[in-house]
Design an enzyme around this catalytic site. Structure first.
Site, PDB file in Angstrom:
ATOM      1  N   LYS A 176       0.794  -1.241   0.000  1.00 41.12           N
ATOM      2  CA  LYS A 176       0.000   0.000   0.000  1.00 41.12           C
ATOM      3  C   LYS A 176       0.829   1.294   0.000  1.00 41.12           C
ATOM      4  O   LYS A 176       0.385   2.333   0.482  1.00 41.12           O
ATOM      5  CB  LYS A 176      -1.019   0.041   1.168  1.00 41.12           C
ATOM      6  CG  LYS A 176      -1.850  -1.203   1.369  1.00 41.12           C
ATOM      7  CD  LYS A 176      -2.382  -1.813   0.112  1.00 41.12           C
ATOM      8  CE  LYS A 176      -3.424  -0.979  -0.610  1.00 41.12           C
ATOM      9  NZ  LYS A 176      -3.730  -1.596  -1.950  1.00 41.12           N
ATOM     10  N   GLY A 205       2.370   2.386  -2.970  1.00 42.65           N
ATOM     11  CA  GLY A 205       2.512   2.891  -4.340  1.00 42.65           C
ATOM     12  C   GLY A 205       3.062   1.849  -5.305  1.00 42.65           C
ATOM     13  O   GLY A 205       3.537   2.201  -6.391  1.00 42.65           O
ATOM     14  N   THR A 206       2.973   0.593  -4.923  1.00 41.42           N
ATOM     15  CA  THR A 206       3.485  -0.505  -5.748  1.00 41.42           C
ATOM     16  C   THR A 206       2.864  -0.493  -7.146  1.00 41.42           C
ATOM     17  O   THR A 206       3.574  -0.620  -8.157  1.00 41.42           O
ATOM     18  CB  THR A 206       3.133  -1.861  -5.082  1.00 41.42           C
ATOM     19  OG1 THR A 206       3.230  -1.722  -3.665  1.00 41.42           O
ATOM     20  CG2 THR A 206       4.030  -2.965  -5.566  1.00 41.42           C
ATOM     21  N   THR A 207       1.540  -0.347  -7.209  1.00 38.30           N
ATOM     22  CA  THR A 207       0.819  -0.404  -8.489  1.00 38.30           C
ATOM     23  C   THR A 207       1.314   0.705  -9.422  1.00 38.30           C
ATOM     24  O   THR A 207       1.501   0.490 -10.618  1.00 38.30           O
ATOM     25  CB  THR A 207      -0.695  -0.223  -8.238  1.00 38.30           C
ATOM     26  OG1 THR A 207      -1.062  -1.013  -7.106  1.00 38.30           O
ATOM     27  CG2 THR A 207      -1.524  -0.605  -9.436  1.00 38.30           C
ATOM     28  N   TRP A 208       1.527   1.853  -8.842  1.00 33.78           N
ATOM     29  CA  TRP A 208       2.003   3.018  -9.607  1.00 33.78           C
ATOM     30  C   TRP A 208       3.402   2.767 -10.154  1.00 33.78           C
ATOM     31  O   TRP A 208       3.675   2.938 -11.357  1.00 33.78           O
ATOM     32  CB  TRP A 208       1.981   4.233  -8.673  1.00 33.78           C
ATOM     33  CG  TRP A 208       2.170   5.558  -9.334  1.00 33.78           C
ATOM     34  CD1 TRP A 208       2.112   5.846 -10.671  1.00 33.78           C
ATOM     35  CD2 TRP A 208       2.436   6.793  -8.656  1.00 33.78           C
ATOM     36  NE1 TRP A 208       2.321   7.189 -10.865  1.00 33.78           N
ATOM     37  CE2 TRP A 208       2.514   7.787  -9.648  1.00 33.78           C
ATOM     38  CE3 TRP A 208       2.596   7.149  -7.318  1.00 33.78           C
ATOM     39  CZ2 TRP A 208       2.771   9.127  -9.327  1.00 33.78           C
ATOM     40  CZ3 TRP A 208       2.842   8.476  -6.999  1.00 33.78           C
ATOM     41  CH2 TRP A 208       2.924   9.450  -7.995  1.00 33.78           C
ATOM     42  N   HIS A 246       7.018  -8.105  -1.794  1.00 29.14           N
ATOM     43  CA  HIS A 246       6.835  -7.313  -0.570  1.00 29.14           C
ATOM     44  C   HIS A 246       7.780  -7.786   0.538  1.00 29.14           C
ATOM     45  O   HIS A 246       7.685  -7.320   1.671  1.00 29.14           O
ATOM     46  CB  HIS A 246       5.397  -7.435  -0.059  1.00 29.14           C
ATOM     47  CG  HIS A 246       4.378  -6.698  -0.878  1.00 29.14           C
ATOM     48  ND1 HIS A 246       4.551  -5.400  -1.287  1.00 29.14           N
ATOM     49  CD2 HIS A 246       3.156  -7.077  -1.336  1.00 29.14           C
ATOM     50  CE1 HIS A 246       3.476  -5.015  -1.978  1.00 29.14           C
ATOM     51  NE2 HIS A 246       2.630  -6.011  -2.029  1.00 29.14           N
ATOM     52  N   ARG A 268       6.274   5.143   1.552  1.00 32.93           N
ATOM     53  CA  ARG A 268       5.258   6.187   1.662  1.00 32.93           C
ATOM     54  C   ARG A 268       5.140   6.551   3.133  1.00 32.93           C
ATOM     55  O   ARG A 268       5.453   5.720   3.996  1.00 32.93           O
ATOM     56  CB  ARG A 268       3.931   5.583   1.170  1.00 32.93           C
ATOM     57  CG  ARG A 268       2.790   6.545   1.063  1.00 32.93           C
ATOM     58  CD  ARG A 268       1.541   5.797   0.584  1.00 32.93           C
ATOM     59  NE  ARG A 268       0.507   6.740   0.226  1.00 32.93           N
ATOM     60  CZ  ARG A 268      -0.721   6.397  -0.101  1.00 32.93           C
ATOM     61  NH1 ARG A 268      -1.076   5.127  -0.127  1.00 32.93           N
ATOM     62  NH2 ARG A 268      -1.602   7.318  -0.412  1.00 32.93           N
ATOM     63  N   SER A 310      -4.362   3.197   4.227  1.00 27.24           N
ATOM     64  CA  SER A 310      -4.580   2.403   3.018  1.00 27.24           C
ATOM     65  C   SER A 310      -4.699   0.908   3.384  1.00 27.24           C
ATOM     66  O   SER A 310      -5.537   0.192   2.830  1.00 27.24           O
ATOM     67  CB  SER A 310      -3.443   2.667   2.029  1.00 27.24           C
ATOM     68  OG  SER A 310      -3.797   2.245   0.746  1.00 27.24           O
ATOM     69  N   ARG A 321      -7.630   3.722  -5.125  1.00 23.16           N
ATOM     70  CA  ARG A 321      -8.585   4.443  -4.281  1.00 23.16           C
ATOM     71  C   ARG A 321      -8.430   5.909  -4.627  1.00 23.16           C
ATOM     72  O   ARG A 321      -8.622   6.277  -5.768  1.00 23.16           O
ATOM     73  CB  ARG A 321      -8.319   4.133  -2.800  1.00 23.16           C
ATOM     74  CG  ARG A 321      -9.512   4.413  -1.894  1.00 23.16           C
ATOM     75  CD  ARG A 321      -9.208   3.965  -0.480  1.00 23.16           C
ATOM     76  NE  ARG A 321      -8.033   4.623   0.083  1.00 23.16           N
ATOM     77  CZ  ARG A 321      -8.047   5.759   0.758  1.00 23.16           C
ATOM     78  NH1 ARG A 321      -9.190   6.382   0.977  1.00 23.16           N
ATOM     79  NH2 ARG A 321      -6.931   6.279   1.261  1.00 23.16           N
TER      80      ARG A 321
HETATM   81  P1  A3P Z   1      -4.772   5.018  -1.125  1.00 21.04           P
HETATM   82  O1  A3P Z   1      -5.393   3.833  -0.470  1.00 21.04           O
HETATM   83  O2  A3P Z   1      -4.186   5.988  -0.159  1.00 21.04           O
HETATM   84  O3  A3P Z   1      -5.673   5.680  -2.117  1.00 21.04           O
HETATM   85  P2  A3P Z   1      -0.190  -0.303  -3.594  1.00 21.04           P
HETATM   86  O4  A3P Z   1      -0.177  -0.077  -5.060  1.00 21.04           O
HETATM   87  O5  A3P Z   1       1.172  -0.460  -2.994  1.00 21.04           O
HETATM   88  O6  A3P Z   1      -1.153  -1.347  -3.180  1.00 21.04           O
HETATM   89  O7  A3P Z   1      -0.672   1.082  -2.950  1.00 21.04           O
HETATM   90  C1  A3P Z   1      -1.998   1.456  -3.102  1.00 21.04           C
HETATM   91  C2  A3P Z   1      -2.100   2.951  -2.933  1.00 21.04           C
HETATM   92  O8  A3P Z   1      -1.594   3.581  -4.110  1.00 21.04           O
HETATM   93  C3  A3P Z   1      -3.551   3.349  -2.816  1.00 21.04           C
HETATM   94  O9  A3P Z   1      -3.527   4.507  -1.991  1.00 21.04           O
HETATM   95  C4  A3P Z   1      -3.917   3.659  -4.252  1.00 21.04           C
HETATM   96  O10 A3P Z   1      -5.031   4.504  -4.389  1.00 21.04           O
HETATM   97  C5  A3P Z   1      -2.641   4.324  -4.736  1.00 21.04           C
HETATM   98  N1  A3P Z   1      -2.442   4.214  -6.191  1.00 21.04           N
HETATM   99  C6  A3P Z   1      -2.774   3.201  -7.016  1.00 21.04           C
HETATM  100  N2  A3P Z   1      -2.434   3.478  -8.282  1.00 21.04           N
HETATM  101  C7  A3P Z   1      -1.870   4.709  -8.271  1.00 21.04           C
HETATM  102  C8  A3P Z   1      -1.325   5.537  -9.295  1.00 21.04           C
HETATM  103  N3  A3P Z   1      -1.320   5.157 -10.541  1.00 21.04           N
HETATM  104  N4  A3P Z   1      -0.828   6.727  -8.917  1.00 21.04           N
HETATM  105  C9  A3P Z   1      -0.843   7.135  -7.632  1.00 21.04           C
HETATM  106  N5  A3P Z   1      -1.353   6.383  -6.622  1.00 21.04           N
HETATM  107  C10 A3P Z   1      -1.853   5.181  -6.929  1.00 21.04           C
END
Ligand code: A3P
Length: 330
Positions: free
Chosen positions: A67, A69-72, A137, A159, A167, A296
């Site tokens: 949680k 910013g992994t996806t980003w 992770h 983060r 998150s 989210r």
């Molecule tokens: P929030 O729950 O604060 O909105 P992970 O990717 O490590 O699971 O982290 C998830 C967090 O990154 C979530 O934060 C999600 O909304 C946010 N997130 C997902 N995709 C993103 C993107 N492309 N750019 C910025 N934040 C992103």
């Protein structure tokens, strides 16, 4: 065959001996402590990953505490490394969730049946084109030996702990419902979860030790580990995207810069763009996660809607205690 049987026996034995705890107020113990970090009690995937994964020198691995910013970071890494293969209007990112393009080693690959045929089987890893893109992770100390000794590169994202905590609080109850089969599961109150998080009793926790482990490596081995902060990426995405591209040996040319390729990648990987794609609205990554749960609001400082000032004060003390003198701050 024999070694698999031995592994099963060892896992059962370890399950009896290792410390366990509840998670977000679950009735049962759902977390178990292995090598100083907390994982799901069904942890054989971690050991399988550690013992069977063979890193290649060209591998690029996104590492993170969940949680953060992994996806980003996955979507940016994929876009940067695939920019000569797929033009932006045809990128697989438009039709796949970022976690399908940069697969998590311990869960998606070594976690057994995921229910998603797009995720590779451990036997297929050698057939993947290079550079292979993966994620984990696991804390640095628990990564497989081959990751540490090979020349593969690691991109770590962290983060601020308050946004990370919130998150977790909003994301993981869905997983707990799935693994316990208790559709009515309600997490404990956020005050208790805050205490658990500070104590380190959270999945893949303790948070600070996870972050510091990679931070130290990024200082000692700057060519191996590149360290990002979610907040920095938000503030100045183009500088960090450039840094990422240089780190993986695929810097942007002046022509690309002039043509706006960096901005194009940033827009494509923005939360608003990814969130609106059909695949991310309706698809599922596995039996456990729907794609939409990964997006989210992606705000910096959104924790203020969930946590009190006194919690923030306590966290700041902890930050000072855990990170003071390290050169890292939040
Ligand atoms: P929030 O729950 O604060 O909105 P992970 O990717 O490590 O699971 O982290 C998830 C967090 O990154 C979530 O934060 C999600 O909304 C946010 N997130 C997902 N995709 C993103 C993107 N492309 N750019 C910025 N934040 C992103």
């Amino acid at each position: 065959e024999t070694s698999l049987v031995n592994e099963e026996v060892e896992v059962e034995h370890l399950k009896q001996c290792l410390p366990k705890t509840t998670w977000m107020g679950s009735k049962q113990n759902l977390l178990i402590k292995i090598q100083d970090f907390w994982y799901l009690t069904n942890f054989s995937n971690i050991l399988t990953f550690q013992t069977h994964f063979l890193a290649q020198d060209t591998d690029l691995i996104v590492a993170s505490f969940p949680k953060t910013g992994t996806t980003w970071l996955k979507s940016l890494l994929f876009s940067i490394t695939n920019r000569f293969v797929n033009p932006p209007n045809k990128t697989p990112l438009l039709t796949n969730n970022p976690h399908e393009l940069v697969c998590d080693l311990e869960t998606a690959i070594y976690g057994g049946n995921t229910g998603n045929s797009k995720l590779p089987h451990p036997n297929q890893l050698n057939e993947l084109p290079s550079p292979r893109l993966f994620s984990s992770h696991l804390p640095y100390s628990s990564l497989p030996e081959s990751v540490k000794v090979s020349s593969c590169k690691i991109l770590y994202i962290c983060r601020n702990p308050l946004d990370t905590l919130v998150s977790h609080w909003l994301f993981f109850p869905k997983l707990i419902k799935k693994i316990t089969g208790d559709e009515n599961f309600q997490p404990s109150n956020i005050e208790d979860f805050f205490e658990d998080f500070c104590q380190g009793e959270v999945i893949y926790g303790p948070f600070f030790e996870h972050v510091v482990g990679y931070w130290k490596q990024s200082l000692e081995q700057p060519n191996k580990v590149l360290f990002f902060k979610y907040e920095d990426l938000k503030e100045n995405p183009s500088a960090h995207v450039k840094k990422l591209a240089e780190f993986v040996g695929m810097p942007f040319s002046t022509q690309e810069e002039n043509e706006g390729v960096i901005e194009e990648i940033i827009d494509l990987c923005s939360i608003n763009t990814l969130k609106d794609l059909e695949v991310n609205k309706s698809g599922s990554l596995s039996h456990f996660f729907e794609n939409k749960t990964f997006f989210r609001d992606g705000e910096v400082g959104g924790w203020t809607r969930y946590l009190t000032d006194s919690m923030a004060e306590k966290m700041n003390e902890l930050i000072e205690q855990k990170l003071g003198g390290s050169g890292l701050s939040f």
